[in-house]
Scaffold this motif. Structure first.
Motif, PDB file in Angstrom:
ATOM      1  N   CYS A 180     -22.724  14.300  20.082  1.00 47.29           N
ATOM      2  CA  CYS A 180     -23.666  13.256  19.707  1.00 47.29           C
ATOM      3  C   CYS A 180     -22.829  12.021  19.360  1.00 47.29           C
ATOM      4  O   CYS A 180     -21.827  12.133  18.663  1.00 47.29           O
ATOM      5  N   GLY A 204     -28.365  25.852  19.354  1.00 45.27           N
ATOM      6  CA  GLY A 204     -28.607  26.325  17.997  1.00 45.27           C
ATOM      7  C   GLY A 204     -27.361  26.580  17.171  1.00 45.27           C
ATOM      8  O   GLY A 204     -27.453  26.917  16.009  1.00 45.27           O
ATOM      9  N   ARG A 219     -27.945  18.242   4.197  1.00 46.57           N
ATOM     10  CA  ARG A 219     -28.057  18.806   2.840  1.00 46.57           C
ATOM     11  C   ARG A 219     -27.028  18.158   1.910  1.00 46.57           C
ATOM     12  O   ARG A 219     -27.322  17.836   0.763  1.00 46.57           O
ATOM     13  N   CYS A 267     -33.877  12.374  14.072  1.00 44.99           N
ATOM     14  CA  CYS A 267     -34.563  13.639  13.845  1.00 44.99           C
ATOM     15  C   CYS A 267     -33.766  14.791  14.480  1.00 44.99           C
ATOM     16  O   CYS A 267     -33.518  15.830  13.843  1.00 44.99           O
ATOM     17  N   GLU A 268     -33.318  14.580  15.720  1.00 45.38           N
ATOM     18  CA  GLU A 268     -32.521  15.624  16.380  1.00 45.38           C
ATOM     19  C   GLU A 268     -31.184  15.805  15.661  1.00 45.38           C
ATOM     20  O   GLU A 268     -30.691  16.918  15.500  1.00 45.38           O
ATOM     21  N   SER A 302     -30.638  15.493  12.544  1.00 44.22           N
ATOM     22  CA  SER A 302     -30.898  16.306  11.341  1.00 44.22           C
ATOM     23  C   SER A 302     -30.906  17.792  11.674  1.00 44.22           C
ATOM     24  O   SER A 302     -30.499  18.622  10.868  1.00 44.22           O
ATOM     25  N   GLU A 303     -31.395  18.115  12.879  1.00 42.33           N
ATOM     26  CA  GLU A 303     -31.391  19.528  13.279  1.00 42.33           C
ATOM     27  C   GLU A 303     -29.985  19.991  13.628  1.00 42.33           C
ATOM     28  O   GLU A 303     -29.559  21.085  13.280  1.00 42.33           O
ATOM     29  N   LEU A 304     -29.240  19.107  14.322  1.00 45.45           N
ATOM     30  CA  LEU A 304     -27.900  19.498  14.778  1.00 45.45           C
ATOM     31  C   LEU A 304     -26.901  19.559  13.626  1.00 45.45           C
ATOM     32  O   LEU A 304     -25.915  20.269  13.688  1.00 45.45           O
ATOM     33  N   GLN A 305     -27.136  18.764  12.583  1.00 40.96           N
ATOM     34  CA  GLN A 305     -26.166  18.620  11.494  1.00 40.96           C
ATOM     35  C   GLN A 305     -26.844  18.903  10.152  1.00 40.96           C
ATOM     36  O   GLN A 305     -26.723  18.121   9.207  1.00 40.96           O
ATOM     37  N   SER A 306     -27.527  20.042  10.062  1.00 35.71           N
ATOM     38  CA  SER A 306     -28.316  20.301   8.852  1.00 35.71           C
ATOM     39  C   SER A 306     -27.426  20.430   7.611  1.00 35.71           C
ATOM     40  O   SER A 306     -27.825  20.071   6.507  1.00 35.71           O
ATOM     41  N   THR A 355     -30.740  10.208  21.950  1.00 31.15           N
ATOM     42  CA  THR A 355     -31.181  11.196  20.967  1.00 31.15           C
ATOM     43  C   THR A 355     -31.814  10.455  19.785  1.00 31.15           C
ATOM     44  O   THR A 355     -32.122   9.263  19.907  1.00 31.15           O
TER      45      THR A 355
END
Ligand SMILES: Cc1cc2nc3c(=O)[nH]c(=O)nc-3n(C[C@H](O)[C@H](O)[C@H](O)COP(=O)(O)OP(=O)(O)OC[C@H]3O[C@@H](n4cnc5c(N)ncnc54)[C@H](O)[C@@H]3O)c2cc1C
Ligand code: SF4
Ligand code: SF4
Length: 417
Positions: free
Chosen positions: A307, A296, A348, A337-338, A340-344, A334
């Motif tokens: 990644c 997180g 943005r 989608c993952e 996008s979570e790791l590099q929010s 990976t």
């Protein structure tokens, strides 16, 4: 645009390529009072030279991957661009995993490109040996030099000074650098065929922005230190993310966690160009590598991991050969989608940049010519309200000079670096 306009309009990121393009002594790189490396012309640059500089400068021209690559890619995403493969992994060697910024993937690949005879040297950056808080270009010809240069250097780093001399060597090489540095070299390849002839691989890391050197000076002030006392200034690495560690000549050591170092986003002190960066994700690299904190975020020490976004077929061959030789350890596949979570934060930014550039244009400011990076499509993923707010925010910041940099006269007064 003259160099001074590129700098004053906040488009320069301090790569040093313009100094390489101009005649010897015609352009100097100086450290500004804000802690940014910036070019300053020491003589009038003729129109032809300025046109060449404008054609390669990553502040004025940002070109994405060729449409043939995008259309033929195994995987494609509007935000994250083309990929041949997306995996989580780390260096195969435990010392590289430990010393590397995240999982040591870039260092492992650098070492593997040398040991397998694919290239003769790696062009990247490292802490200056004489002033370890500063970063400088490094050519690594062996594994120990690549390892010595491991770790993220968040401050200014003019990676592309002297690129002409590097190409004059006529030897195969690879670069490891920020996405905008790779953009600059790809721009140069359109003018100088030696890039495609000699540069076998371009590897990048995901990048949210370089920080001004003054940000690192603040850290020193916190501990009551002066730069000339230092023998080490490591931003991270020796773990994932590892500690910011400072050592002094008289044997003292000081440490901050990653979160203590970067706790307040408002004080990251990144230059204007990074705030409008259309490609902090290395779309024109062969391989782009990011952090992968599966728990997180960097609040705790995580397993050594990156990644790995394999962008090109050339990059795919390299990653597969490195994994086969145990230089890389692949953990698992990976997905975008993952990612996008790791590099929010970069998700943005990709969605925001189109509107930010529009806002700057409305304010009458020059913007980089951006092509093949799907900026408008990224913005379409935002709501109309979000885009309006991004555009208005950039317009107002531009009108109030907050997307500009001080004039070169003031830069000229600064100490040469
Ligand atoms: C300014 C900056 C911003 C970053 N922002 C993000 C981000 O938003 N998201 C994210 O996932 N990751 C970001 N990173 C990258 C991340 O810190 C790791 O470097 C990356 O995940 C690669 O890890 P690694 O273990 O493979 O690197 P390592 O094996 O430690 O190798 C790092 C390589 O990068 C080179 N390098 C380091 N700093 C610079 C520099 N300033 N300019 C050119 N080359 C350099 C080194 O020479 C070395 O070869 C950023 C790094 C920097 C320097
Ligand atoms: S971004 Fe690089 S090429 Fe462009 S003005 Fe700055 S130092 Fe020169
Ligand atoms: S955010 Fe973009 S412009 Fe800034 S250093 Fe990173 S890649 Fe370069």
């Amino acid at each position: 645009m003259p160099l001074s306009d590129i700098v004053e309009n906040g488009l320069c990121v301090g790569c040093g390529l313009c100094r390489s393009m101009a005649a010897l002594g015609a352009v100097d790189m100086v450290m500004t009072p804000e802690g940014r490396e910036r070019p300053i012309a020491q003589q009038v640059l003729d129109k032809q030279m300025l046109m060449r500089i404008n054609a390669v400068c990553p502040g004025t021209r940002i070109v994405g991957p060729p449409p043939a690559q995008t259309n033929g890619a195994a995987l494609m995403d509007t935000i994250w661009g083309p990929a041949e493969r997306l995996v989580l992994g780390c260096a195969g060697d435990s010392a590289v995993r430990f010393r590397g910024s995240g999982g040591g993937v870039l260092t492992a690949l650098g070492q593997f490109m040398l040991s397998s005879g694919r290239v003769n040297f790696i062009l990247h950056v490292a802490a200056s040996r004489s002033a370890p808080m500063r970063s400088e270009q490094r050519l690594s010809f062996d594994a120990s030099s690549v390892l010595e240069s491991a770790g993220s250097r968040y401050g200014p780093a003019a990676s592309l000074v002297g690129i002409g001399e590097i190409l004059d060597r006529g030897e195969p090489f690879a670069m490891i650098a920020k996405p905008c540095d790779v953009t600059a070299v790809r721009n140069l390849a359109r003018l100088d065929p030696r890039i495609d002839e000699h540069m076998r691989y371009a590897l990048a890391f995901f990048c949210g922005g370089v920080s001004d050197l003054t940000r690192s000076e603040q850290v020193l002030r916190r501990f009551g230190l002066h730069e000339d006392e230092l023998t080490l200034f490591r931003y991270r690495g020796h773990g994932n993310p590892g500690l910011n560690r400072i050592e002094t000549r008289d044997g003292r050591a000081f440490e901050l966690t990653y979160c203590q170092l970067w706790e307040d986003e408002d004080k990251w002190m990144i230059p204007p160009r990074c705030k409008i960066c259309p490609d902090g994700i290395g779309q024109v690299a062969d391989i782009a590598v990011s952090d992968a904190w599966l728990n997180g975020g960097p609040t705790i020490e995580d397993e050594p991991l990156n990644c790995i976004v394999v962008r090109t077929k050339r990059g795919l061959d390299l990653v597969e050969a490195a994994a086969e030789a145990d230089a890389l350890a692949i953990k698992r596949e990976t997905s975008f989608c993952e990612l996008s979570e790791l590099q929010s934060h970069l998700l943005r930014k990709r969605r925001a940049v189109w509107a930010r550039l529009k806002g700057m244009v409305i304010a009458g400011k020059p913007v980089p010519a951006v092509t093949d990076l799907a900026l408008e499509d990224c913005a379409l993923q935002n709501s109309r309200t979000d885009n309006l707010s991004e555009a208005r925010g950039a317009r107002d910041r531009a009108r109030h000079g907050r997307l500009s940099e001080p004039p070169p006269g003031r830069v000229a007064a600064a100490k040469p670096c």
